[in-house]
Design a protein around this motif. Sequence first.
Motif, PDB file in Angstrom:
ATOM      1  N   ASN A   1     -49.413 -34.686  22.669  1.00 25.22           N
ATOM      2  CA  ASN A   1     -47.971 -34.917  22.739  1.00 25.22           C
ATOM      3  C   ASN A   1     -47.620 -35.973  21.700  1.00 25.22           C
ATOM      4  O   ASN A   1     -48.428 -36.860  21.402  1.00 25.22           O
ATOM      5  CB  ASN A   1     -47.550 -35.353  24.141  1.00 25.22           C
TER       6      ASN A   1
ATOM      7  N   ASP B   1     -44.544 -38.503  19.502  1.00 23.74           N
ATOM      8  CA  ASP B   1     -43.293 -39.255  19.613  1.00 23.74           C
ATOM      9  C   ASP B   1     -42.141 -38.576  18.869  1.00 23.74           C
ATOM     10  O   ASP B   1     -40.992 -38.722  19.247  1.00 23.74           O
ATOM     11  CB  ASP B   1     -43.468 -40.669  19.044  1.00 23.74           C
TER      12      ASP B   1
ATOM     13  N   PRO C   1     -38.969 -33.155  24.286  1.00 19.73           N
ATOM     14  CA  PRO C   1     -38.047 -34.190  24.777  1.00 19.73           C
ATOM     15  C   PRO C   1     -38.534 -34.762  26.110  1.00 19.73           C
ATOM     16  O   PRO C   1     -38.948 -34.018  27.004  1.00 19.73           O
ATOM     17  CB  PRO C   1     -36.730 -33.435  24.933  1.00 19.73           C
ATOM     18  N   GLY C   2     -38.497 -36.082  26.219  1.00 20.48           N
ATOM     19  CA  GLY C   2     -38.931 -36.743  27.435  1.00 20.48           C
ATOM     20  C   GLY C   2     -40.402 -37.068  27.489  1.00 20.48           C
ATOM     21  O   GLY C   2     -40.867 -37.685  28.461  1.00 20.48           O
ATOM     22  N   ARG C   3     -41.173 -36.642  26.453  1.00 23.70           N
ATOM     23  CA  ARG C   3     -42.603 -36.969  26.415  1.00 23.70           C
ATOM     24  C   ARG C   3     -42.922 -37.597  25.069  1.00 23.70           C
ATOM     25  O   ARG C   3     -42.300 -37.269  24.053  1.00 23.70           O
ATOM     26  CB  ARG C   3     -43.469 -35.710  26.600  1.00 23.70           C
ATOM     27  N   ASP C   4     -43.899 -38.497  25.047  1.00 23.93           N
ATOM     28  CA  ASP C   4     -44.375 -39.065  23.791  1.00 23.93           C
ATOM     29  C   ASP C   4     -45.898 -39.067  23.789  1.00 23.93           C
ATOM     30  O   ASP C   4     -46.518 -38.382  24.631  1.00 23.93           O
ATOM     31  CB  ASP C   4     -43.787 -40.463  23.552  1.00 23.93           C
TER      32      ASP C   4
END
Length: 255
Positions: free
Chosen positions: A132, A134, A140-143
């Motif tokens: 995952n 940045d 969206p919502g995960r980095d």
Amino acid sequence: MIAADLPAQWPPSVELRRVEAAEARQGVVAGERELFAVSDRAIGRYDRSTGRRTGMWRAPPGSGISHVNSCILRARLLVCAVSNYPALPQRSHLLWIDADTLILRSARSLDGPGSLTFADWHADSWWVGYANYDGRGGMPGRDHRATLILRLSPDFVERQRFTLPATLLARIAPRSVSGGAWRGDWLLLTGHDRHEGFAVRLSPDGQRLVHVATVPLPTPGQAIAWDPGGHLWSIDRPRHALVESLAPPPLGTPR
């Protein structure tokens, strides 16, 4: 974090050899007789002793294969982790390619909590890495902190999932894990662009990954492989080269 949890520093790996390979863009596979250079849509096979290319696999037109991340050699089949990076939503699958004929034999969807970057076989299980990010290619919502390592049964049923230690996450940010290869009871992970790898082991209770050592590498990240003699192979992506090196055993013990 207490001092005992800090990873040890490996001595630098000793570079032994380079093999020029135009396909050295994503990773490498190292067998007894041959080497395989992995790029997004092609895999070159090279004679290990001479460095001469002896074969080529290319993604079939219209197959939708756009991003081969890594492969391993298992029972004369290349098992390759494929994603659709940087497209969203993330989609992943495995390919099985005959190492002798370079014919695609089968494929399997392996969508999961990220972008599949590696698969390895260890302790009667499949171990797969879901990256995952940045930015580009991230959901969206995960980095990068959402990167996971999954342990799967032989028929790909999830058995365990592991987050990455904070010390490792700090080194790969804002990207993720690009490669992973087991050697004995420890797993060497690599990021996207640093000249280093990360040795992790299972904790004594088998419930978490412990970052036991960081190793300086002669090349910047991407997928790696151990050859049958225990030498480490990686790629120098800017120079299109497969690189053989001698890496000492990791220091430290899991806690």
